[in-house]
Write an enzyme that holds these catalytic residues in place. Sequence first.
Site, PDB file in Angstrom:
ATOM      1  N   LYS A  78       0.831  -1.219   0.000  1.00 55.03           N
ATOM      2  CA  LYS A  78       0.000   0.000   0.000  1.00 55.03           C
ATOM      3  C   LYS A  78       0.857   1.256   0.000  1.00 55.03           C
ATOM      4  O   LYS A  78       0.340   2.359   0.150  1.00 55.03           O
ATOM      5  CB  LYS A  78      -0.908   0.001   1.238  1.00 55.03           C
ATOM      6  CG  LYS A  78      -1.786  -1.225   1.366  1.00 55.03           C
ATOM      7  CD  LYS A  78      -2.624  -1.132   2.642  1.00 55.03           C
ATOM      8  CE  LYS A  78      -3.366  -2.414   2.903  1.00 55.03           C
ATOM      9  NZ  LYS A  78      -3.943  -2.434   4.264  1.00 55.03           N
ATOM     10  N   ARG A  99      14.942  -8.756   5.631  1.00 58.47           N
ATOM     11  CA  ARG A  99      15.564  -8.916   4.301  1.00 58.47           C
ATOM     12  C   ARG A  99      14.844  -7.983   3.333  1.00 58.47           C
ATOM     13  O   ARG A  99      13.612  -7.951   3.307  1.00 58.47           O
ATOM     14  CB  ARG A  99      15.459 -10.357   3.805  1.00 58.47           C
ATOM     15  CG  ARG A  99      15.892 -10.477   2.338  1.00 58.47           C
ATOM     16  CD  ARG A  99      16.080 -11.894   1.890  1.00 58.47           C
ATOM     17  NE  ARG A  99      17.293 -12.467   2.467  1.00 58.47           N
ATOM     18  CZ  ARG A  99      17.763 -13.662   2.134  1.00 58.47           C
ATOM     19  NH1 ARG A  99      17.130 -14.398   1.236  1.00 58.47           N
ATOM     20  NH2 ARG A  99      18.858 -14.131   2.700  1.00 58.47           N
TER      21      ARG A  99
HETATM   22  C1  NCD Z   1      22.266 -15.946  -0.247  1.00 56.69           C
HETATM   23  C2  NCD Z   1      21.570 -14.601  -0.269  1.00 56.69           C
HETATM   24  O1  NCD Z   1      20.351 -14.504  -0.084  1.00 56.69           O
HETATM   25  O2  NCD Z   1      22.284 -13.617  -0.450  1.00 56.69           O
HETATM   26  N1  NCD Z   1      21.444 -16.961   0.260  1.00 56.69           N
HETATM   27  C3  NCD Z   1      21.434 -17.169   1.605  1.00 56.69           C
HETATM   28  O3  NCD Z   1      21.030 -16.338   2.378  1.00 56.69           O
HETATM   29  N2  NCD Z   1      21.949 -18.324   2.056  1.00 56.69           N
HETATM   30  C4  NCD Z   1      22.925 -16.303  -1.519  1.00 56.69           C
HETATM   31  C5  NCD Z   1      22.122 -16.374  -2.777  1.00 56.69           C
HETATM   32  O4  NCD Z   1      20.922 -16.062  -2.808  1.00 56.69           O
HETATM   33  O5  NCD Z   1      22.706 -16.746  -3.808  1.00 56.69           O
END
Ligand code: NCD
Length: 299
Positions: A78, A99
């Site tokens: 939104k 993330r």
């Molecule tokens: C990695 C990332 O997300 O940066 N994965 C992870 O967290 N183990 C590596 C990747 O996505 O290639």
Amino acid sequence: MKHITRVSELSDPLIEELMRRADQLEQQNVETARGKIMASIFYEPSTRTRLSFESAMHRLGGCVITTDNAGAFSSAAKGETIEDTVRVVASYADCIVLRHHERGAAARAAAVSPVPILNAGDGDGEHPSQALLDLYTIQRERGSVEGARVVFVGDLKYGRTVHSLVQLLAQVPGVSIDLVSPAELALPVELVARAEAAGVPVSLHEAWGTVLPGADVLYMTRVQKERFADLGMYTRHANAYTVTSEALKQLKETAVIMHPLPRVHEVPPEVDADERAAYFRQVHYGLLVRMALLEYVLR
Ligand code: NCD
């Protein structure tokens, strides 16, 4: 406030303490997070990072609230900013694992958050908890990180796990680093400069033939398809390096093969049976390190 948004926030004594604690947590059952709540907010896909943080929190006796696919299912859809989302979630949780697809998002979140922010990957920026578990993996597999020759292979431009781990390794005595990538996917120059300024020998290569025999650690990475504006460039490099049986023959008997996972073409399943393939053990070590990290930020 104990935010962990980049590895430069981790002092050497803290890193040592976290790795010692990870060792202990493998042997003990503790409930050090009882009564605490961890929120995980993921705007990008994840299997290991989200589930291992969540599992770590449960194993410490704590609780988890979560939104995966936060870009689509949270109020970001939104138009809410990350700052507002974090201010709100901080009322519900004692720490936030975040993330996000933009570099710097974790730092922006930390700037407004009254609870610790753990960066679980910010675009092509950093991935500090992965770097810690990678360092711990090298220690567990080799007995020590000191003196290791670490060879990074693949997408070093966009690979945030590499960005963080190179900086962590630069703090360890006697480490040397080889960077193997197509020129277009080379490690950002400022990271090379930082490692060299810390006294670490760094060498760059496009072919890995000469470096494989000297590797103590072979750190393979996926070409980060989702970061390419030009898919043609991705296709050119997608299969640049593969651990073939020929490559395996060139590696030392004591070499440690790592990968943050997910793997695509770079490590074929045939490699899994090789004792040097450590990437699934790396996953186990990751759980221990994330337990140690959660304990640290919550206490
Ligand atoms: C990695 C990332 O997300 O940066 N994965 C992870 O967290 N183990 C590596 C990747 O996505 O290639």
